[in-house]
Design a protein around this motif. Sequence first.
Motif: not given
Length: 361
Positions: A108, A300-301, A101, A104-105, A72, A69
Amino acid sequence: MKKTVQIPLGSQHISLLEPIRFKFECENETIVGVDADVGFVHRGVEQACTTKFDFKQVGFVVARVCGLCAITHSLSYTLAAEKLLDFTPNDRIRYLRMLMVELDRIHSHMLCLAHTAENAGFEALFMQIMGDRELVMDIQEAISGNRIQFDFIAIGGVTRDLTPEMVTLLHKNLDELSGKIADLIELFESNWSLSLKYRGIGALSLEEAQIYNALGPLARAAGLATDVRVETDDFPYEALGYEMMLETGGDIHARNRVRLREIMNSIAMCRNIVGNLPAGEIMEKAKGKPKGEVIVRLEAPRGELFYLVRGGGQNMLERVRIKTPTFSGIPAMMEVFKGSRYADAPAILASFDPCMSCTAK
């Protein structure tokens, strides 16, 4: 008289690729007490941010807190620094930051689901999910230039703009990924050994989620409607199709379902962002030096990422404080373990998706 035995799990363990140590107190097969120990990968990142680097460099330093992350972390710090500089980025910059972002999620969450499958004994499925995850990582690499630890966010904007080739790749890969995630949802919804047998295992109730301040997918799987994406106004999430994914089971199966549904929602939002990308510059002048103190929260995730930044009008900051989702979630994790069977501990742990790189930093 009942006898208890102490059983350690970690700090290095085959079921968890993260350095955290749990000490379980067990009566026969049942866990009745839990102690947790973190900090095995402490690197002094916060201290370095206030003693070694100019405030303009700190965003690239905190991107090294975590390979998963990185976006993030760098975005949370950058938002804090920009607030201290009284700078507001234009909509194109905000949309491009949102895009990264959400990508990224996706990757992850897929990593967590792969580990969940591995802990259920589905080694081939683990490899398949990790292979499918490359579709989103290819997009991130094309946009940022890096496959992990992306240096995309900077004070005043972002370092790269989208090209037509990147947009084509994004749509192609997300279309392919949507089909693969749909198949994965069907598998997790119908396969007993993979997910259905975990209904009721590692369960966190709504009341416990509130008491222990659970965050992110862990909280939403227990029915706690919390998500920083709709609790702050830094980004126009609701206008771009955000939907909160809630479950009520609070168990491993529910956490799997939340993450799978959030991946599909993030894919839809990425398409909306690219389809409605405003015109404008990708980098603007943010003048001055940070003075004052500000707190920034970002989803964040794994849940809420919290940054406190304090500056005294100098190039070097006075304080950078980072509180990560996993750190906040440890009390809820420990509660979930109590009453569970020791044999289920690896699967429960994988479903938490802990990140010790972020937590110990």
